[in-house]
Each structure stands twice: as C-alpha cells, then as structure tokens.
Design an enzyme around this catalytic site. Structure first.
Site, PDB file in Angstrom:
ATOM      1  N   GLU A 141       0.673  -1.474   0.388  1.00  0.00           N
ATOM      2  CA  GLU A 141      -0.153  -0.081  -0.241  1.00  0.00           C
ATOM      3  C   GLU A 141       0.956   2.021   0.279  1.00  0.00           C
ATOM      4  OE1 GLU A 141      -2.689  -0.231   2.999  1.00  0.00           O
ATOM      5  OE2 GLU A 141      -4.125  -1.822   1.774  1.00  0.00           O
ATOM      6  N   GLU A 151      -5.677  -7.141  -2.030  1.00  0.00           N
ATOM      7  CA  GLU A 151      -6.383  -7.916  -0.777  1.00  0.00           C
ATOM      8  C   GLU A 151      -7.891  -6.880  -0.599  1.00  0.00           C
ATOM      9  OE1 GLU A 151      -4.788  -5.185   2.966  1.00  0.00           O
ATOM     10  OE2 GLU A 151      -2.612  -6.242   2.207  1.00  0.00           O
TER      11      GLU A 151
END
Ligand code: CA
Length: 647
Positions: free
Chosen positions: A183, A281
C-alpha cells in the site's frame, strides 16, 4: 465390465441431474452465481500470514469434514492458488520480543511457504520493507536502515529482497509473485518522494528478477476511491521506468468506492501501460460480533457503506462480485486475494488469557513490545485481532461455508434462493391509535436480491394492552420470518398531527390572514421570544385597531377519533383584546379556548381538551387575535401548536 460400469455411472448422473436440477455437484447451502469466463489460471489468493503465531497460541483448524487439518491444505482444497505472506525485516525489540501481527519475519514466510508448496499453492511474497505494519498511514523504515541515504537504502532493499528470496528458493518454496512494498501510496520505507521511492522499487524488482525470473512483480496501492491518485502513481512508475508486471489494489468495499470505479481505473492503467491488474486485498464480515475481546474495525455499529449483510453469504457475495468485476469488467485482471481469512480468536475465555497469548506469541495485531518502534499506534492500542469477524473460519477454527465460494464460482451453485438477512422494522405509533405491525418484512436474499417476505410477530394481547397503557415508551417486538428472528422497534408517542407545529420550518402548512393591516405579521427567527426552538409567529402594529388576524392549519392526516388542541400566546400593549384558539370540523366551530395577552414571557395556553373527528371530516385548527392596542402598539408571539389524540 469397464464399459458397463461407466454407462451405469453415466445413467446415474443423468438421472440425478434430471430429478433434481438444483442439486449440483457440490453439496453446499451457499448460493453462488456462476462467474462466466473464469480463466483456469485465475489467481485466488489468501493472505494467511498469522497462522503460525495463532497455532503457537493454541488455535486449531478443521476441514469441512470436521477433522483437524492443516489449514493450508483446507485452503488448497477449496480453490486457493496463492498464499500471500507479509515479510517484516525485524519485528522484534532489543530483547527479542515480537511486535505481534504474527511476528512476520522471513522464517515465518519460509515456514508458510513450505506448507503452501506442499499443497500445490504458490507463495505471494509481500515485502513491507519495514519492521512492522506498512500502509498508507505509515511506512516506517526498518531499524537497521535508519539514517541511510537513498543510495545505501536502495542497496539494502536489493540485498534484503535477494537474500530473502534466495532463502525461500533454497527451502523449496514455489514463489509465484513478489510484491515490492505494501500500500505504497506516495510513501515507502520512510521515503516520501517518488524520485527516491522508485529507486527502492527498482531494487526490489531487480532482485526478484534475478532469483525468481518466472515470478510476477507487483506494486500495491490503496484507496482507489480517491479520484485520480492511481493514475498519478501509474504515470510516475512509467516515467521512472519501474520494472513491474502487476498494478495491484486493495479493495475493501466499506471504504474503497464502487467496483465500477475500481475496474475503470485498473482498466485505464492496464490499457495505458500494458500492465496486469488485480485486487490484492479484500475481506468482508460474516458477523457484526467480536470473538476475541479486541474490538473490530467493522462491526454492528460501524459507520461504513454496507453493500451486503454481515453474514457468511454476504462474504461470499462480496467475493463473487469482486471476482466477476475483475474477470468480466477488467480485461487485464488476473486475480483476487482475500486478506487474513485465517486470522481468528486465540481463545474464548477472557481478554486476560488472550492478552497473554498475544504478548507471548505475537498473535494479536500488535504487542506492547512494538511501542518503542511504533509509539503512536501500536504503542497505544496494542491488542488482539480487529478482523476476526472477517475471517473465513469461525472462532473455533472451522471453515465457514463462504470458503467454498472460490471453488464454486467457476461452475456456480445456483440453488433455490432463501432469505439471508432481515431488515429491522422501525415504527412510530400514536399512544391512542391501534398498533398495526407489518405483515411482511424486507429481506436480503441469498442471491443478494431484495424481497418482502411474510413475518409472524410475537405480539400477545397482554403486550398490546401494556403498550396501550404504558404511555410514551419504547418497545422491541420480535418475530419470525424466513427462519430468522425478525425485530420491530416501536416508539409509542404522543403524536402531534400538525405540520411545523413550532414554526421552525417557517410556517409550512399554516395560513395567516391579516384582517386589519398590521405593520408586522410573519414568522420570526428569534430564540429568546420563542416558546421552543428559535422561531414563532410574530405580530406588531403601531396604530390602534390595526391588529386582527387568523392563523390556521387544515389538518390532512387525522384519523377518526378524539383529539385535543392547544396553542400558546404571549405579548403586550394589547389594550382591550380578544384572543382564542379554535377548532372547526367541516366548517363548524366545535370548540374555542380564550387566551390573554399580559406581558413579555407570560405565555397563555389556549386548550380545547377534546373534540371528535368523524371519519372523512375536515378539521381546521387556529388562533384568532384582535387587539385595540395601547402605547407602543400591540405585539405578540404564537408558538407550539399541539394536536394530539386523547382517549
Ligand atoms: Ca476482535
């Protein structure tokens, strides 16, 4: 013999298919709409990084047969192709105490990788390049790399990546994909400008190409809902010629915008830069309840977008929708990874018992030992698992039916649809009205359609009487619908049938008729002169005999019955005056109540205690005021008109 057996078996299959078309090959209560065009090599990933720490804490996992089984085998058996595992450089304090979150060091990744490989799955290696959690909110540099210039840090990333992957390779682990950073929205490994970040990404990619040339190199970002930020990231990567294969996104439906937005962004990036794309995710809650004594990020009270009910079927529907979006609306889409679907409670007894396990084995999201490295987050809020209600296993380690969705999507399991969750009913009922409960209730069906289904309420005559006699109060009535408990919250209220009873909406529904040319007659916004709220009806006139008006409302929603009308008035300088509240039924005055104007703050309430409203009759309530006036001229305020039922 062989042929005969085969033909008999074939006949049996045909017979079975003919007699009960709904019963597909899979015996599952999970409704799964087939995902068309699902490729054979589609990646179904599961991040299962915490499993070893959980096992050390006493957690056991089971297969659908009820027998204790290696959880990685259970995952492989249910269609998972890749196990994702995060790697932190050194998630330990100076005394060797783990930071928690699974204490996910390289040794943990190797152990998981060997188990994944044993069951025919590939490992998806997720380098955070940090000693603990990396996400858009924090990208802390590993302790050993603190103070490094970018050249040194680039070399450190290269060496760490290369050595880690070499050890995985030496351990026989089948690595299918390597993620360079986690991320990395604008930050990575303590660096905050793309000019530096791109060196680190290049270094990680280079090491991966050297050790596992067949593996895909992925970059991973979050927050697709934030407009064009993804396009900016992709453009930067292209500008700096970062070598990668997959542009991957987190997608938590609670926060991350629509699937249409996600697929549109990913498709633009794939088309523009020739990349593969995927969801790296996602997860969804099967219950709003917590199971490990540490509160969850998503629960019954969470203020989030709730696309699906928090049910096992809701989890499956979320996964199915994302997969369909990536397969059929994202031409370059290659996979979907579920996040920590195996992270469950370490115990059912108490926070104290679990806390000891989280501290000792790192099986909570953070231990207290993480405080020196991450003082403002882990240091304050360390504890257990905040996503145990989003696992695909229950709190005792048994797989939820939703785990089957990966395997069932290719063929579908379109069994008859039933209700999966019910919407609570909220009712407001006037004290003296008959309580009427709805005969149907809104249900979310297993195929995610919405239907109204019949409901049976547990409302006895005794309860009904109690509610009738109990005055203003709240009640919860339960019932049954679709095999589930239905719930109806009833507020018994002293209902006011008037619109804008306190003039706060500016006098909506009221008509005022000036009969003597007053200087002022309007709704005034002045809290100190109001009985309640900030507004009221105001009048004033300087000349004598210039105050005479009516203020009326025609009531449109009044049921048949007996009612009470009251309204309040205050004012001054009125001299001789006539003021009264009144009620008209079908044009005939059926009641009046006088009010007097005395002085500021002395409200006079005109009350007509009871009048009958026959079915279909028109009711008008109002106030009449006429003042001779004296001195500075008559003035006054009218507020809080109440029309309530009476017995
Ligand atoms: Ca929890």
């Amino acid at each position: 013999m062989f042929l005969k057996t085969l033909s008999m078996a074939l006949a049996f299959i045909l017979l079975a298919a003919a007699c009960c078309p709904a019963a597909l090959a899979e015996d599952s209560s999970l409704y799964v709409k087939k995902v068309e065009n699902l490729p054979e090599d589609f990646i179904f990933g599961m991040d299962a990084s915490c499993v070893p720490a959980l096992e050390k804490s006493g957690v056991k996992y089971y297969g659908f047969d009820g027998n204790e089984t290696d959880v990685y085998k259970v995952l492989a058996d249910n269609g998972i192709t890749h196990i994702r595992v995060r790697i932190w450089n050194d998630p330990y304090d100076a005394n060797g105490n783990g930071y928690g979150g699974g204490n996910c060091d390289l040794a943990n990744a190797i152990a998981i990788g060997q188990r994944a490989t044993q069951y025919g799955m590939k490992l998806l290696v997720n380098f955070h390049y940090s000693d603990f959690w990396a996400d858009p909110g924090k990208q802390m540099v590993p302790k050993a790399w603190q103070g490094m210039e970018i050249e040194q840090k680039t070399e450190a990333v290269y060496q760490f990546t290369k050595e880690s992957l070499e050890q995985l390779k030496a351990a026989g682990v089948d690595v299918g994909m390597v993620q360079i950073g986690n991320e990395t929205n604008q930050f990575m490994c303590g660096e905050k400008i793309w000019f530096n970040i791109q060196y680190l990404m290049q270094a990680g990619a280079k090491a991966t190409r050297e050790v596992f040339p067949e593996a895909l190199v992925a970059l991973h970002f979050a927050n697709p809902e934030k407009g064009d930020s993804y396009l900016t990231y992709a453009k930067k990567m292209d500008y700096y010629q970062v070598d990668y294969d997959v542009f991957a996104s987190s997608y938590y439906p609670y926060w991350h915008g629509s699937l249409d937005n996600l697929t549109s962004l990913l498709t633009t990036i794939a088309d523009t830069y020739g990349k593969k794309v995927m969801v790296m995710e996602t997860s969804y809650a099967y219950t709003g309840a917590d199971t490990d004594f540490t509160g969850n990020t998503i629960g019954d009270g969470s203020a989030v977008v709730k696309n699906y009910p928090y049910t096992v079927q809701g989890q499956a529907n979320n996964l199915r929708a994302i997969t369909d979006a990536i397969v059929n609306h994202t031409p370059a889409g290659i996979g979907v990874v579920y996040w920590e679907g195996t992270w469950i409670s370490v115990g059912q007894n108490s926070w104290e018992e679990n806390h000891a396990l989280w501290e000792q084995y790192g099986s909570g999201w953070a231990s207290s030992y993480a405080a020196p490295y991450d003082p403002y987050d882990a240091g304050k809020y360390y504890g257990g698992c905040a996503v145990d209600n989003q696992a695909l296993f229950d709190a005792t380690g048994h797989p939820l039916e939703s785990l089957k969705v990966f395997r069932l999507m290719g063929q579908g399991n379109e069994i008859p649809v039933v209700a999966d969750a019910l919407e609570d009913v909220t009712l407001i009922c006037d004290l003296n009205a008959e309580l009427v409960l709805p005969e149907t209730i809104n249900a979310v069906m297993t195929d995610d359609s919405r239907q109204q289904i019949p409901v049976q309420w547990n409302l006895t005559d005794d309860m009904r009487q109690q509610m009738r006699d109990g005055g203003v109060a709240q009640y919860t009535i339960t019932g049954q619908a679709g095999g589930m408990e239905a719930r109806c919250d009833v507020s018994m209220v002293d209902y006011n049938y008037l619109t804008d009873y306190s003039f706060e909406e500016g006098g909506t529904g009221w008509v005022w008729t000036d009969l003597a040319h007053a200087d002022e007659l309007y709704v005034e916004d002045k809290a100190t002169d109001s009985l309640t709220g900030s507004k009221h009806m105001h009048f004033w006139s300087a000349a004598q005999n210039s105050v005479e008006f009516t203020l009326e409302q025609t009531v449109t929603n009044l049921p048949e019955g007996k009612f009470r009308f009251a309204v309040s008035l205050m004012g001054g300088d009125a001299g001789n005056h006539e003021a009264y509240a009144y009620v008209k039924v079908d044009g005939q005055t059926v009641g009046t109540a006088p009010m007097t104007i005395t002085s500021y703050g002395n409200w006079s309430e005109g009350i007509i205690p009871a009048f009958d409203h026959p079915a279909g009759a028109q009711v008008v309530v109002g106030v009449y005021v006429k003042c001779q006036g004296e001195g500075n001229g008559a003035w006054g305020k009218i507020d809080d008109a109440m029309l309530n039922s009476v017995k």
